[in-house]
Scaffold this motif. Structure first.
Motif, PDB file in Angstrom:
ATOM      1  N   ARG A 299     -15.229  -3.853  -2.170  1.00  0.00           N
ATOM      2  CA  ARG A 299     -14.719  -3.432  -0.678  1.00  0.00           C
ATOM      3  C   ARG A 299     -16.023  -3.700   0.070  1.00  0.00           C
ATOM      4  O   ARG A 299     -16.912  -2.779   0.147  1.00  0.00           O
TER       5      ARG A 299
ATOM      6  N   HIS B 288     -10.663  -4.050   4.216  1.00  0.00           N
ATOM      7  CA  HIS B 288      -9.516  -3.270   5.237  1.00  0.00           C
ATOM      8  C   HIS B 288     -10.346  -2.382   6.179  1.00  0.00           C
ATOM      9  O   HIS B 288     -10.912  -1.646   5.959  1.00  0.00           O
TER      10      HIS B 288
ATOM     11  N   ALA C  71       0.759  -1.323   0.012  1.00  0.00           N
ATOM     12  CA  ALA C  71       0.006  -0.098   0.047  1.00  0.00           C
ATOM     13  C   ALA C  71       0.804   1.198   0.027  1.00  0.00           C
ATOM     14  O   ALA C  71       1.292   1.849   0.948  1.00  0.00           O
TER      15      ALA C  71
ATOM     16  N   GLN D 287      -2.745   0.761  11.749  1.00  0.00           N
ATOM     17  CA  GLN D 287      -2.094   0.367  13.107  1.00  0.00           C
ATOM     18  C   GLN D 287      -2.858  -0.439  14.324  1.00  0.00           C
ATOM     19  O   GLN D 287      -3.049   0.004  15.362  1.00  0.00           O
TER      20      GLN D 287
ATOM     21  N   SER E 175      -7.481   1.086  -4.971  1.00  0.00           N
ATOM     22  CA  SER E 175      -8.513   1.183  -3.959  1.00  0.00           C
ATOM     23  C   SER E 175      -8.878   2.784  -3.794  1.00  0.00           C
ATOM     24  O   SER E 175      -8.308   3.532  -4.431  1.00  0.00           O
TER      25      SER E 175
ATOM     26  N   PRO F 182      -0.387  -4.593   2.890  1.00  0.00           N
ATOM     27  CA  PRO F 182       0.409  -3.823   3.779  1.00  0.00           C
ATOM     28  C   PRO F 182       0.919  -2.497   3.518  1.00  0.00           C
ATOM     29  O   PRO F 182       1.659  -2.572   2.417  1.00  0.00           O
ATOM     30  N   GLY F 183       0.955  -1.708   4.322  1.00  0.00           N
ATOM     31  CA  GLY F 183       1.647  -0.190   3.994  1.00  0.00           C
ATOM     32  C   GLY F 183       2.636  -0.352   5.312  1.00  0.00           C
ATOM     33  O   GLY F 183       3.895  -0.463   5.309  1.00  0.00           O
ATOM     34  N   ARG F 184       2.040   0.300   6.326  1.00  0.00           N
ATOM     35  CA  ARG F 184       2.775   0.503   7.514  1.00  0.00           C
ATOM     36  C   ARG F 184       3.825  -0.256   7.818  1.00  0.00           C
ATOM     37  O   ARG F 184       5.024   0.013   8.144  1.00  0.00           O
TER      38      ARG F 184
ATOM     39  N   GLY G 262      -8.653  -0.887   8.828  1.00  0.00           N
ATOM     40  CA  GLY G 262      -8.112   0.026   9.655  1.00  0.00           C
ATOM     41  C   GLY G 262      -6.649  -0.130   9.718  1.00  0.00           C
ATOM     42  O   GLY G 262      -5.998  -0.716   9.017  1.00  0.00           O
TER      43      GLY G 262
ATOM     44  N   LYS H  27       0.716   4.461  -0.366  1.00  0.00           N
ATOM     45  CA  LYS H  27       0.530   5.837   0.234  1.00  0.00           C
ATOM     46  C   LYS H  27       1.405   5.827   1.498  1.00  0.00           C
ATOM     47  O   LYS H  27       1.652   6.864   1.996  1.00  0.00           O
TER      48      LYS H  27
ATOM     49  N   GLY I 256      -4.981  -4.312   4.596  1.00  0.00           N
ATOM     50  CA  GLY I 256      -3.644  -4.071   5.298  1.00  0.00           C
ATOM     51  C   GLY I 256      -3.755  -4.012   6.497  1.00  0.00           C
ATOM     52  O   GLY I 256      -4.586  -4.310   7.362  1.00  0.00           O
ATOM     53  N   GLY I 257      -3.090  -3.003   7.349  1.00  0.00           N
ATOM     54  CA  GLY I 257      -3.402  -2.473   8.654  1.00  0.00           C
ATOM     55  C   GLY I 257      -2.696  -2.820   9.668  1.00  0.00           C
ATOM     56  O   GLY I 257      -2.914  -2.557  11.019  1.00  0.00           O
ATOM     57  N   LEU I 258      -1.643  -3.686   9.600  1.00  0.00           N
ATOM     58  CA  LEU I 258      -0.887  -4.308  10.829  1.00  0.00           C
ATOM     59  C   LEU I 258      -0.244  -3.184  11.333  1.00  0.00           C
ATOM     60  O   LEU I 258       0.437  -2.631  10.565  1.00  0.00           O
TER      61      LEU I 258
ATOM     62  N   ASP J  56      -0.928  -1.443  -4.043  1.00  0.00           N
ATOM     63  CA  ASP J  56      -2.286  -1.009  -3.840  1.00  0.00           C
ATOM     64  C   ASP J  56      -2.003   0.498  -3.986  1.00  0.00           C
ATOM     65  O   ASP J  56      -1.260   1.112  -3.082  1.00  0.00           O
TER      66      ASP J  56
ATOM     67  N   TYR K  71       4.111   7.360   6.405  1.00  0.00           N
ATOM     68  CA  TYR K  71       2.987   8.170   6.721  1.00  0.00           C
ATOM     69  C   TYR K  71       3.981   9.487   6.962  1.00  0.00           C
ATOM     70  O   TYR K  71       3.396  10.066   8.143  1.00  0.00           O
TER      71      TYR K  71
HETATM   72  C1  LIG Z   1      -4.085   2.684   3.645  1.00  0.00           C
HETATM   73  C2  LIG Z   1      -4.657   1.316   3.164  1.00  0.00           C
HETATM   74  C3  LIG Z   1      -3.662   0.319   3.211  1.00  0.00           C
HETATM   75  C4  LIG Z   1      -2.546   0.236   4.111  1.00  0.00           C
HETATM   76  O1  LIG Z   1      -2.752   0.311   5.545  1.00  0.00           O
HETATM   77  P1  LIG Z   1      -1.619   0.365   6.470  1.00  0.00           P
HETATM   78  O2  LIG Z   1      -2.127   0.527   7.715  1.00  0.00           O
HETATM   79  O3  LIG Z   1      -0.723   1.152   5.953  1.00  0.00           O
HETATM   80  O4  LIG Z   1      -1.119  -1.370   6.389  1.00  0.00           O
HETATM   81  C5  LIG Z   1      -4.236  -0.856   2.685  1.00  0.00           C
HETATM   82  N1  LIG Z   1      -5.555  -0.812   1.907  1.00  0.00           N
HETATM   83  C6  LIG Z   1      -6.164   0.392   1.899  1.00  0.00           C
HETATM   84  C7  LIG Z   1      -7.426   0.167   1.175  1.00  0.00           C
HETATM   85  C8  LIG Z   1      -5.718   1.470   2.594  1.00  0.00           C
HETATM   86  O5  LIG Z   1      -6.349   2.646   2.371  1.00  0.00           O
END
Ligand SMILES: *Cc1c(COP(=O)(O)O)cnc(C)c1O
Length: 430
Positions: free
Chosen positions: A157, A207, A66, A211, A110, A286-288, A209, A68, A246-248, A87, A386
């Motif tokens: 979604r 997805h 992800a 953190q 997304s 996954p992003g963070r 949330g 961003k 993502g969100g972990l 993503d 971020y």
């Molecule tokens: C921001 C986002 C992610 C990534 O979230 P993290 O908390 O950074 O892992 C994954 N999917 C979607 C749709 C998002 O908006």
């Protein structure tokens, strides 16, 4: 006195009381490249990725970073070369993936507000899947794909209505959030999608949330998504993949104890297996957790300002470089880059660490015990996600430089912005 170890940051460590990023001295980097300065560890990114890869061993799974969280081109390159897809949430991010040489077939798009122009751009690029967030968006996407004589690959979604137990601004899977379609509308919307000529339904996604530090919300969300998969497939709409978002979370603070990615997925895969969906292709976003702990922001102390109620440690990084504290009251650990000089005869004091921006919201850390004087360097930890991707030019501050460390090699991956860079594109009146 010696500096304490930095648990949770295996690729940043003190050697002889000096902070190193992999094999490179951080203070040397600061002296060569100036501050504020983002320093990333390539090994830290790849070892975070490896935890997911271990978790998915022997499974059909695609990891879509992800972007961003940190969209700098060289960071994308690291993940593209390691086999990741992406993503994306805008046409701009699509262009970044193209510039970094990413594989378009592994891109998923997304976001609740895709424009027609962005849909055309993504269809022309041949992305792998649109993660559609509303019925209205389905209709527009089908219409746009029709004008291009294409079928758009889609997943919808769903909003599983579970509480991820994180900051409200980064909770996305609750009923009151703007994201996804409601659980009870999902089947009907899938039937509508399947009836549209220029769409090809291929998956389902959620997805919940960001953190997230507990496993239970994920397990609950998976149960709810699998109930929907059963209902959708029961209506003769085949789904090729389940995208679990993502969100972990990461350990910003020693009190954050998120599970390792492979631990989380061991439990999620066990549930998928027990419910008979273990053979389905999985996608994750996954992003963070891939980049957060792979970066630090190095900043120089400009002034210490004692006060009646508060002491301030004024540093050269600010909310435009590190927006998370101002936006979400987020915590970043702040550590010294080297032991304080003995000659300075300093003492530990409790400070608010703040930047030069003219806002009281411009703080980096509250009530931190530090032993600092002007000219000292501090490292703001967990600054890989971020931070730069949300950085701004507020107060006409150029964005910081970014370095990627790889063993003993240092790559400049973004040069520091000059003031002229910040107003390039602006025009004087004639
Ligand atoms: C921001 C986002 C992610 C990534 O979230 P993290 O908390 O950074 O892992 C994954 N999917 C979607 C749709 C998002 O908006």
């Amino acid at each position: 006195m010696t500096l304490p170890p930095l648990p949770g940051y295996p690729h940043f460590a003190y050697r002889n009381d000096e902070l190193f990023a992999e094999e490179v001295s951080v203070s040397e980097l600061a002296h060569l490249h100036g501050t504020p300065l983002f320093v990333y560890s390539r090994a830290a990114m790849l070892s975070a990725l490896a935890a997911y890869q271990r978790g998915f061993k022997g499974r059909q799974a695609q990891i879509c970073y992800a972007m961003k969280a940190n969209s700098s081109l060289a960071v994308l390159q690291v993940f593209a070369r390691a086999g990741c897809g992406f993503d994306i949430v805008s046409g701009g991010e699509l262009e970044r993936v193209q510039a970094a040489g990413g594989d378009m077939r592994k891109v998923i798009f997304s976001g609740v507000g895709k424009t027609r122009a962005e849909m055309r751009q993504a269809l022309a690029a041949g992305i792998g899947c649109f993660n559609v967030e509303s019925e209205a968006e389905l209709n527009v996407l089908s219409e746009v794909a029709g004008t291009m004589k294409l079928k758009a690959p889609v997943s919808i979604r769903v909003n599983p209505n579970v509480d991820p137990k994180t900051h409200p601004y980064i909770s996305t899977g609750l009923k009151g959030n703007k994201f996804g379609v409601a659980h009870e509308d999902t089947l009907r919307i899938y039937q509508h999608a399947a009836s549209l000529e220029h769409l090809r339904v291929i998956g389902i996604d959620c997805h919940i949330g960001s953190q997230i530090t507990e496993i239970t919300p994920y397990l609950d969300a998976l149960d709810r998504v699998l109930d929907l998969v059963a209902a959708i497939e029961g209506a003769d709409i085949a789904l090729e993949h389940i995208d679990f978002g993502g969100g972990l979370g990461i350990n910003y603070d020693s009190s954050d104890t998120p599970p390792e990615a492979d631990m989380l997925w061991r439990q999620l895969l066990a549930k998928l297996d027990s419910r008979g969906y273990g053979g389905k292709k999985l996608m994750i976003e996954p992003g963070r957790s891939l980049v957060g702990n792979a970066g630090i922001c190095v900043t120089e102390v400009l002034y210490v300002k004692p006060g009646d109620q508060k002491n301030f440690c004024i540093v050269d990084a600010a909310m435009n470089d590190l927006p998370r504290p101002a936006m979400y009251q987020a915590f970043h650990a702040i550590v010294p880059v080297a032991l304080p000089g003995i000659a300075e005869n300093q003492v530990e004091t409790t400070y608010d660490v703040v930047g030069p921006v003219c806002e009281s919201g411009d703080w980096i850390g509250h009530d931190r015990v530090l032993d600092v004087a002007a000219g000292d360097l501090l490292a703001v930890m967990s600054a890989g996600a971020y931070c730069m991707s949300m950085a701004s030019n507020y107060n006409t501050r150029g964005r910081a430089a970014e370095l990627l460390v790889d063993g003993d090699k240092v790559h400049v991956i973004r040069v520091r912005e000059s003031a002229a860079d910040t107003f390039r594109g602006e025009k004087l009146l004639s």
